[in-house]
Structures are given as structure tokens and as C-alpha cells.
Design an enzyme around this catalytic site. Structure first.
Site, PDB file in Angstrom:
ATOM      1  N   VAL A   1       6.993  20.787   3.540  1.00 16.31           N
ATOM      2  CA  VAL A   1       7.401  21.595   2.382  1.00 16.31           C
ATOM      3  C   VAL A   1       7.506  20.759   1.114  1.00 16.31           C
ATOM      4  O   VAL A   1       8.285  21.061   0.218  1.00 16.31           O
ATOM      5  CB  VAL A   1       8.736  22.317   2.669  1.00 16.31           C
ATOM      6  CG1 VAL A   1       8.547  23.384   3.721  1.00 16.31           C
ATOM      7  CG2 VAL A   1       9.819  21.326   3.096  1.00 16.31           C
TER       8      VAL A   1
ATOM      9  N   GLY B   1       0.814  -1.215   0.000  1.00 13.96           N
ATOM     10  CA  GLY B   1       0.000   0.000   0.000  1.00 13.96           C
ATOM     11  C   GLY B   1       0.841   1.255   0.000  1.00 13.96           C
ATOM     12  O   GLY B   1       0.354   2.343  -0.299  1.00 13.96           O
TER      13      GLY B   1
ATOM     14  N   GLU C   1      -3.736  20.162   6.275  1.00 13.44           N
ATOM     15  CA  GLU C   1      -4.513  19.093   6.904  1.00 13.44           C
ATOM     16  C   GLU C   1      -4.044  18.831   8.327  1.00 13.44           C
ATOM     17  O   GLU C   1      -4.860  18.662   9.247  1.00 13.44           O
ATOM     18  CB  GLU C   1      -4.430  17.816   6.064  1.00 13.44           C
ATOM     19  CG  GLU C   1      -5.244  17.908   4.790  1.00 13.44           C
ATOM     20  CD  GLU C   1      -5.177  16.660   3.923  1.00 13.44           C
ATOM     21  OE1 GLU C   1      -5.726  16.701   2.808  1.00 13.44           O
ATOM     22  OE2 GLU C   1      -4.592  15.646   4.366  1.00 13.44           O
TER      23      GLU C   1
ATOM     24  N   ILE D   1      -0.653  18.815   2.726  1.00 12.12           N
ATOM     25  CA  ILE D   1      -0.176  18.103   3.911  1.00 12.12           C
ATOM     26  C   ILE D   1      -0.127  19.033   5.113  1.00 12.12           C
ATOM     27  O   ILE D   1      -0.640  18.716   6.195  1.00 12.12           O
ATOM     28  CB  ILE D   1       1.214  17.477   3.645  1.00 12.12           C
ATOM     29  CG1 ILE D   1       1.121  16.371   2.606  1.00 12.12           C
ATOM     30  CG2 ILE D   1       1.814  16.923   4.937  1.00 12.12           C
ATOM     31  CD1 ILE D   1       2.472  15.830   2.146  1.00 12.12           C
TER      32      ILE D   1
ATOM     33  N   HIS E   1     -32.356  18.275  -5.767  1.00  8.58           N
ATOM     34  CA  HIS E   1     -32.571  19.246  -4.699  1.00  8.58           C
ATOM     35  C   HIS E   1     -33.172  18.543  -3.484  1.00  8.58           C
ATOM     36  O   HIS E   1     -34.064  17.716  -3.630  1.00  8.58           O
ATOM     37  CB  HIS E   1     -33.532  20.341  -5.176  1.00  8.58           C
ATOM     38  CG  HIS E   1     -33.905  21.318  -4.111  1.00  8.58           C
ATOM     39  ND1 HIS E   1     -33.059  22.338  -3.723  1.00  8.58           N
ATOM     40  CD2 HIS E   1     -35.027  21.417  -3.335  1.00  8.58           C
ATOM     41  CE1 HIS E   1     -33.643  23.031  -2.758  1.00  8.58           C
ATOM     42  NE2 HIS E   1     -34.844  22.492  -2.517  1.00  8.58           N
TER      43      HIS E   1
ATOM     44  N   GLY F   1       0.832  23.632   1.900  1.00 11.28           N
ATOM     45  CA  GLY F   1       0.174  22.800   0.900  1.00 11.28           C
ATOM     46  C   GLY F   1      -0.827  21.886   1.584  1.00 11.28           C
ATOM     47  O   GLY F   1      -1.155  22.058   2.764  1.00 11.28           O
TER      48      GLY F   1
END
Length: 462
Positions: free
Chosen positions: A267, A37, A185, A182, A441, A180
Site C-alpha cells: 500500500v 545501493g 508486479e 509493487i 520497421h 500499485g
């Protein structure tokens, strides 16, 4: 062992390429040095979303009274939050193991290096070395947290994203360098659970790749949530000799010293191209990335490269798409080259941001005469009912032909809405076709239709 294809790296580029190759009848093996992964699944995309969900649940409980629900009290069990995140990642990794078995892909654990003559050398955990041959080899070795010369990571006080999601205890204060996806968040997550957070961004806008209106809206939202943000600022040095970190930051007003328990360096990422045999085999690189053709073939026959080590956006879904395109070409199919201007980008803070295509500035610089439409979620019935009225949808069209140039969204669940625009642009849909496509809607997605209508002077609910 002889294979049709060996894939080096099992991240979202590598494992997807291996599965598609198996589906197309290629005898396939995948080499992984750590966990199936890759970084995305084990230390990136998936576990960070688990952390963010915990933060959102905490925010829900703290604002339950806004919805007429009484909650006596709530607190953060930080180790339990981390444990849940790791459990989600571990479960997903086991899922990849199942997919490898299902698709009859041989999994080779160890550190790989390509050699001349279509040979892949794998050094196993016990130090032994085995060699495998394959007609084709795909390099999908991914990336790692980028280090700046003046911001060296020690893994304890100055950390990268990997340590940020597995800290032994919650820091009281955190400085995030870089804004950015990362950085933002993690800033959102830690701020939401009570950590004092400062974001330092070198450029003038946070999330600098986004449309400027989105950047400014997110700036206001994060500031309102209590995050200290310094733009146009640069970290000059970090002193970790004391109990915490003393960070020298140069701003437009001069140099100031910030203190925090931990500094998170966010960064960007550095491609993993060292020690994999590129020089020995003669694979060409430029500025730290492998050079390929539109189907990810390198200058060396039988060697291909995808994901973070090539020139496209360093995103999981890009790596997956590149892997599929590469393998289909190897198998003799005729896949369409990837359009890198139709790749969605998502940041999973709160409010979320999502975008695809041209920003308003980029569209003008490209010579387009444009129509711009916007629709705020404050005018959305679904957003009001859900208590998520912050944000808006902004759409950009070519005024001459109606071409759908770009979309930029900020608000709740917009990362789930952006795919509509990606498909629409792929199908060369025009602004008027979006307006005349009936949207359900009440939904947040109506804002896309309404923003298109606004661009053409037909908006109803503004």
C-alpha cells in the site's frame, strides 16, 4: 573528517548525488547503514526484475509449442529463483562499491544523524560514534513499506515487499493488498509460477494512477491469467492465529472472508525521516515529507533532501535526477528544475505498462481540448511475429497547438519505449513531428508513430 559534501543514504538518489559531486570536484563522503545501493538495488527495483524474468522464462517454456518448439516439461525451483535474484542484487551492490572507489568517495558504514554546526554523527555497528563535518549535507534516506493500522506486518504471514522477494518457500496462496506497481508486479510473479493470487484494491481501478483505459486493459489481462481481483474493496482485519491468514474484506457486496498462506501489504512507502536529526536541527516537514525549494535545499542552511523523503514521485529515477540537480546547484551550476509532469512510470508485469504526462481525464480537467490516437499491437507486424499482440499505445495531444500532453502504453517491452516520449516532450515536439519522424520497421516502437497518426486522421495500418 571535513568534507565539502556528506550524503546520507546510498540508494539511487544518494549514490548518484555522491558520484556527480565527485565529478564536480567536491570532496565527498556517503553514509550507509546497510548495503550500498539502498532499497532499490538490494530489495526493490533490481531483484524484483530478476524474479519477473524467471517467471517470464517459465511462461516461455510453457508456451514453447506456440513457437514450434517442443519442451518436455518444466517446473519452478523456487529457492533457485530466489537465489538468482539475490545474486543479481549482490552483483549490482558490488558495482556501486567499485564506483565509490573509482570516484574517490569515502564510504562510511553506520547510522547517521545530522546535528547543528554542519555535523553528521555516525553510530557504527560496534556502538561507537564518530562525527564528521561538511559544508553541505544531502539527506537521501529513502522509504520503507507502509503499514496500515489494520494490516500490521509481522514479517512471516503479513509481509512487505522485502520479505516477498526472499521467502523460504513458495506460498500456495497469496493475498496482495494494493495494486500499485509493487503489488501488481508481485501478483504477476507469484501467479506466473503457480501461486493462487488475489489482489485487493481500495479504489475502483487497479494501478489507479494510470489512464483508465490502461487500467481496464490490465485488469482484463490479469483476470485472464487467473488472478482474482477485488476493486472497491478494503481489508478490515487479518487473523493470523491459525496456520495461514483469514482476511476480512469489505466489498460492494458486503464483507467476505478470504484465506491465504500469506498476505502481502503493498500500500505504498513511508519516508524514512525519523531519528535523523530533523527536529534537533530544525528542518521543516509537512505530512511526513521534508520541505525543499526546487533545488532541494531545506530551510536550514547547508542541509538538502532528495528522493522518497521529499514531495516528488517515489521512484528511483526521480531520486537520481533530484540528486544530480541538487549537487549541480551546490557546485554553482544553473540546472533546470525537474518537470514532475514529464516523469515516466513503469510497471513490469506482463503485459508491461508505461506512461508519462497527462492521462486523458487529467488533460480534460486541465482545460485542454485534446486529440487522442490509439494503435493496437494486434496490428503490429513485430508484435505478431513475437507472439505479443496484447495491448496498445495511446497518445494525447493538445488540439490547438499540437503539444504532446501524454502517452500511455500496455504491452510487451513498452517500458523500453516510453523514453522516446519523455525526450519528445522535453523537446516540445508536436504530434505532426512524431508522425513525420520515420520509425524502423518492423518494431514495436512504430506503434507510437501510428498512434500519433491516428490522432490526426493519418493512420496507415488500421
Amino acid at each position: 573528517m571535513n568534507y565539502d559534501l556528506i550524503v546520507i543514504g546510498s540508494g539511487p538518489g544518494g549514490y548518484v548525488a555522491a558520484i556527480r559531486a565527485s565529478q564536480l570536484g567536491l570532496k565527498t563522503a556517503i553514509v550507509e547503514r546497510e548495503s550500498l545501493g539502498g532499497i532499490c538495488l538490494n530489495w526493490g527495483c533490481i531483484p524484483t526484475k530478476a524474479l519477473i524474468k524467471s517467471a517470464q522464462v517459465f511462461e516461455y517454456t510453457n508456451h514453447a509449442a506456440d513457437y514450434g518448439i517442443n519442451v518436455a516439461s518444466s517446473s519452478v525451483d523456487f529457492p533457485a529463483v530466489i537465489k538468482r535474484s539475490r545474486g543479481v542484487a549482490d552483483g549490482m551492490s558490488k558495482g556501486i562499491q567499485f564506483l565509490m572507489k573509482k570516484n574517490k568517495i569515502d564510504v562510511i558504514m553506520g547510522t547517521a544523524k545530522i546535528k547543528k554546526g554542519n555535523v553528521t554523527e555516525v553510530k557504527q555497528a560496534d556502538g561507537s560514534i564518530k562525527e564528521y563535518t561538511a559544508k553541505h549535507t544531502i539527506l537521501a534516506t529513502g522509504g520503507r513499506s507502509r503499514e496500515l493500522p489494520n494490516l500490521k506486518q509481522d514479517g512471516r504471514k503479513v509481509i512487505g515487499y522485502r520479505q516477498a522477494m526472499n521467502l523460504p518457500e513458495q506460498p500456495k496462496s497469496l493475498i496482495v493488498v494494493g495494486s500499485g506497481a509493487i503489488g501488481i508486479e508481485f501478483a504477476y510473479f507469484y501467479n506466473s509460477i503457480g501461486t493462487q493470487v488475489t489482489v485487493v484494491e481500495y479504489l475502483d481501478n487497479i494501478v489507479p494512477l494510470e489512464d483508465e483505459e490502461i487500467s481496464k486493459a490490465l485488469f482484463r489481462s490479469l483476470k485472464k491469467a487467473g488472478i482474482n481481483i477485488l476493486t472497491g474493496s478494503n481489508v478490515e482485519s487479518v487473523d493470523t492465529s491459525g496456520t495461514g491468514c483469514k482476511v476480512q474484506v469489505k466489498t460492494a457486496k458486503g464483507t467476505e472472508t478470504l484465506e491465504a498462506d500469506i498476505v502481502l501489504s503493498a500500500v505504498g512507502v513511508t519516508p524514512n525521516i525519523e531519528n535523523i536529526g530533523l527536529e534537533e536541527v530544525g528542518v521543516k516537514t509537512e505530512r511526513g515529507k521534508v520541505i525543499t525549494d526546487p533545488y532541494y535545499k531545506t530551510n536550514v542552511e547547508g542541509v538538502y533532501a532528495i528522493g522518497d523523503i521529499v514531495g516528488g514521485q517515489a521512484l528511483a529515477h526521480v531520486a537520481s535526477a533530484e540528486g544530480i540537480t541538487c549537487v549541480e546547484k551546490i557546485a554553482g551550476h544553473h540546472p533546470e528544475p525537474i518537470n514532475y509532469n514529464n516523469i515516466p512510470g513503469c510497471t513490469y508485469c506482463s503485459p508491461e505498462i508505461a506512461s508519462v504526462g497527462y492521462t486523458e481525464k487529467a488533460a480534460k480537467e486541465a482545460g485542454y481540448e485534446i486529440k487522442v490516437g490509439k494503435f493496437p499491437f494486434s496490428a503490429s507486424g513485430k508484435a505478431s511475429a513475437a507472439g505479443n499482440k496484447d495491448g496498445f499505445v495511446k497518445l494525447i495531444f493538445d488540439a490547438k497547438y499540437g503539444e504532446f500532453l501524454g502517452a500511455h502504453m500496455i504491452g510487451a517491452n513498452v517500458t523500453e519505449m516510453i523514453a522516446e516520449v519523455v525526450v519528445a516532450r522535453k523537446l516540445e515536439t508536436t504530434g505532426m513531428e512524431i508522425i513525420k519522424s520515420v520509425h524502423p520497421h518492423p518494431t514495436m516502437s512504430e506503434a507510437i508513430m501510428e498512434a500519433a497518426a491516428d490522432a490526426y486522421g493519418e493512420v496507415i495500418h488500421l
